[in-house]
Each structure stands twice: as C-alpha cells, then as structure tokens.
Design an enzyme around this catalytic site. Structure first.
Site, PDB file in Angstrom:
ATOM      1  N   GLY A  46       0.783  -1.234   0.000  1.00 31.34           N
ATOM      2  CA  GLY A  46       0.000   0.000   0.000  1.00 31.34           C
ATOM      3  C   GLY A  46       0.816   1.286   0.000  1.00 31.34           C
ATOM      4  O   GLY A  46       0.443   2.272  -0.627  1.00 31.34           O
ATOM      5  N   GLU A 101       3.927   4.395   6.123  1.00 31.09           N
ATOM      6  CA  GLU A 101       2.667   3.639   6.019  1.00 31.09           C
ATOM      7  C   GLU A 101       1.680   4.401   5.134  1.00 31.09           C
ATOM      8  O   GLU A 101       1.740   5.639   5.032  1.00 31.09           O
ATOM      9  CB  GLU A 101       2.120   3.421   7.448  1.00 31.09           C
ATOM     10  N   ASP A 102       0.784   3.677   4.487  1.00 37.58           N
ATOM     11  CA  ASP A 102      -0.233   4.335   3.663  1.00 37.58           C
ATOM     12  C   ASP A 102      -1.362   4.895   4.522  1.00 37.58           C
ATOM     13  O   ASP A 102      -1.778   6.030   4.357  1.00 37.58           O
ATOM     14  CB  ASP A 102      -0.796   3.378   2.582  1.00 37.58           C
ATOM     15  N   ASP A 105      -5.376   2.793  10.512  1.00 41.59           N
ATOM     16  CA  ASP A 105      -6.811   2.600  10.706  1.00 41.59           C
ATOM     17  C   ASP A 105      -7.041   2.194  12.168  1.00 41.59           C
ATOM     18  O   ASP A 105      -7.122   3.051  13.038  1.00 41.59           O
ATOM     19  CB  ASP A 105      -7.258   1.539   9.695  1.00 41.59           C
ATOM     20  N   GLY A 107      -4.802   0.765  13.936  1.00 38.17           N
ATOM     21  CA  GLY A 107      -3.501   0.939  14.585  1.00 38.17           C
ATOM     22  C   GLY A 107      -2.808  -0.383  14.888  1.00 38.17           C
ATOM     23  O   GLY A 107      -1.660  -0.400  15.322  1.00 38.17           O
ATOM     24  N   THR A 109      -1.723  -2.869  12.915  1.00 37.39           N
ATOM     25  CA  THR A 109      -0.564  -3.183  12.071  1.00 37.39           C
ATOM     26  C   THR A 109       0.657  -2.394  12.533  1.00 37.39           C
ATOM     27  O   THR A 109       1.743  -2.944  12.721  1.00 37.39           O
ATOM     28  CB  THR A 109      -0.862  -2.828  10.595  1.00 37.39           C
ATOM     29  N   LYS A 133      -7.026   7.481  10.046  1.00 39.48           N
ATOM     30  CA  LYS A 133      -8.455   7.429  10.398  1.00 39.48           C
ATOM     31  C   LYS A 133      -8.553   7.350  11.911  1.00 39.48           C
ATOM     32  O   LYS A 133      -8.729   6.268  12.469  1.00 39.48           O
ATOM     33  CB  LYS A 133      -9.079   6.151   9.813  1.00 39.48           C
ATOM     34  N   ARG A 167      -4.883   0.488  -7.085  1.00 40.18           N
ATOM     35  CA  ARG A 167      -3.652   1.074  -6.529  1.00 40.18           C
ATOM     36  C   ARG A 167      -3.072   2.147  -7.446  1.00 40.18           C
ATOM     37  O   ARG A 167      -2.365   3.040  -7.013  1.00 40.18           O
ATOM     38  CB  ARG A 167      -2.580  -0.013  -6.331  1.00 40.18           C
TER      39      ARG A 167
HETATM   40  P1  IMP Z   1      -4.828  -1.180  10.727  1.00 36.40           P
HETATM   41  O1  IMP Z   1      -3.976  -2.321  11.243  1.00 36.40           O
HETATM   42  O2  IMP Z   1      -6.273  -1.395  11.020  1.00 36.40           O
HETATM   43  O3  IMP Z   1      -4.349   0.184  11.178  1.00 36.40           O
HETATM   44  O4  IMP Z   1      -4.815  -1.277   9.173  1.00 36.40           O
HETATM   45  C1  IMP Z   1      -3.875  -0.768   8.402  1.00 36.40           C
HETATM   46  C2  IMP Z   1      -3.923  -1.419   7.042  1.00 36.40           C
HETATM   47  O5  IMP Z   1      -5.254  -1.759   6.612  1.00 36.40           O
HETATM   48  C3  IMP Z   1      -3.397  -0.435   6.033  1.00 36.40           C
HETATM   49  O6  IMP Z   1      -2.017  -0.555   5.898  1.00 36.40           O
HETATM   50  C4  IMP Z   1      -4.173  -0.832   4.794  1.00 36.40           C
HETATM   51  O7  IMP Z   1      -3.484  -1.845   4.109  1.00 36.40           O
HETATM   52  C5  IMP Z   1      -5.482  -1.379   5.283  1.00 36.40           C
HETATM   53  N1  IMP Z   1      -6.542  -0.348   5.220  1.00 36.40           N
HETATM   54  C6  IMP Z   1      -7.146   0.254   6.261  1.00 36.40           C
HETATM   55  N2  IMP Z   1      -8.048   1.145   5.843  1.00 36.40           N
HETATM   56  C7  IMP Z   1      -8.011   1.121   4.499  1.00 36.40           C
HETATM   57  C8  IMP Z   1      -8.718   1.853   3.468  1.00 36.40           C
HETATM   58  O8  IMP Z   1      -9.582   2.721   3.706  1.00 36.40           O
HETATM   59  N3  IMP Z   1      -8.381   1.544   2.192  1.00 36.40           N
HETATM   60  C9  IMP Z   1      -7.447   0.611   1.872  1.00 36.40           C
HETATM   61  N4  IMP Z   1      -6.756  -0.084   2.789  1.00 36.40           N
HETATM   62  C10 IMP Z   1      -7.040   0.162   4.102  1.00 36.40           C
HETATM   63 MG    MG Z   2      -1.046  -1.362   4.158  1.00 36.04          MG
END
Ligand code: IMP
Ligand code: MG
Length: 177
Positions: A46, A101-102, A105, A107, A109, A133, A167
């Site tokens: 991402g 990081e892209d 969300d 947190g 990851t 987010k 992408r």
């Molecule tokens: P987290 O572990 O929930 O913070 O998720 C992070 C990962 O989920 C990001 O690195 C993305 O790969 C994926 N992700 C979360 N939200 C989105 C979104 O709105 N669009 C695309 N990928 C997302």
């Molecule tokens: Mg990602």
C-alpha cells in the site's frame, strides 16, 4: 466505463493536493533529520507509491528498504493478527528509521511493526503515514508525521487497494460498495 471503475465513489483527495502534502512532509522530515541520513522503510504494498514520492521530496542522503505484512481475515477490516510476509533486507541496528505507512486505521498493524522493529535496536524509530483514520483506532500508536486525517470511509488509490485493485489511481477516492 467498465463496471469496477463505476463502483468507485467520489474523490476524497486529488492528486495535486496529495503531491503538495507529500512535499510538505518531505520538507519537514528534511528539517528534522539534518545530518542524520534516515532509513525509510516502506510497508508493502500500500505505501509503495507514497514511499516513492516521499523519498524524492527529502533533500538528504538517505537509504530505504521495504517490509511486507499481512493480516489474517477480512478484506476491509483488520483482524488484528499481523504477520511478516517479506522481512527487511538490511539490519536497522543504530539507524534512524522512518516507517512509511499508507494508512493507519485500527492501529494494530503499526503497533505490531513498531514493537517488532524497536526490538532490532534502531537509534530512532518514527512513523509517517499519508492517511490517518483516528475514529477507528483500537490501540494507541505514536505517529509523528500525518498527511491527512480522514473520516471513516474505505478509500482506494495512490497505492491503496480494494481486493488488489485501484492502486494505480492518481487521486484517492471513496469506495462505494
Ligand atoms: P490497521 O492495522 O487497522 O491500522 O490497518 C492498516 C492497514 O489496513 C493499512 O495498511 C491498509 O493496508 C489497510 N486499510 C485500512 N483502511 C483502508 C482503506 O480505507 N483503504 C485501503 N486499505 C485500508
Ligand atoms: Mg497497508
């Protein structure tokens, strides 16, 4: 227009706005790391496009690497179980690491990666994310550089995917399912 493109929602962030913000982040990192030679680790896949633009917006001697992680379970909702699919090529011991990081969300990851990388003894470890987010956070994580805070919408483009698609879009768009 083909059907998959038609399921895309409105533009959230135009390419031009993204470009300007990436340059600002690059300027800020340049100021903060003068004399330091940072090591920028992009999280595949991402963050690959953001990483490629960001490193060129930083006017310092630097190096970079990539790591790939995956989560088990759902496509649009993180399950919280993270695993490393491709590890770093190089040691980060005593390096000034910036994790790229892209989107942050829940947190989960980032939390996992920060723990994993800090155990490898870098001199410093900071995070830059293009998108954040905050309303979805399940665990508090430190993020030093944020491009844009966005609402709780699933977004694609500029490296972000839905089922490995979109992408390559230059704008970031909301996905309407
Ligand atoms: P987290 O572990 O929930 O913070 O998720 C992070 C990962 O989920 C990001 O690195 C993305 O790969 C994926 N992700 C979360 N939200 C989105 C979104 O709105 N669009 C695309 N990928 C997302
Ligand atoms: Mg990602």
């Amino acid at each position: 227009m083909n059907q998959s493109i038609a399921s895309l929602g409105p533009i959230l962030l135009e390419a031009k706005k993204i470009r300007q913000r990436v340059q600002e982040l690059g300027n800020q990192i340049t100021q903060d790391f003068i004399g330091k030679s940072p090591h920028l680790i992009g999280i595949l896949k991402g963050a690959s496009i953001f990483h490629a633009d960001l490193v060129r917006a930083i006017e310092l001697e630097l190096s970079f690497d990539f790591i790939a992680v995956g989560s088990y379970g759902g496509r649009t909702r993180s399950s919280g179980e993270v695993r490393i699919l491709k590890d770093l090529d190089e040691s980060i011991k005593q390096r000034n690491v910036i994790l790229v990081e892209d989107i942050v969300d829940t947190g989960l990851t980032l939390h996992y990666l920060l723990q994993n990388l800090s155990a490898r003894d870098p001199s410093s470890l900071r995070t830059v994310t293009l998108l954040n987010k905050p309303s979805r956070r399940k665990i508090e994580v430190p993020v030093e550089y944020v491009g844009f805070d966005i609402p709780d919408e699933f977004v694609v483009g500029y490296g972000l995917d839905y089922a490995q698609k979109y992408r390559n879009l230059t704008d970031i768009r909301i996905l309407r399912k």
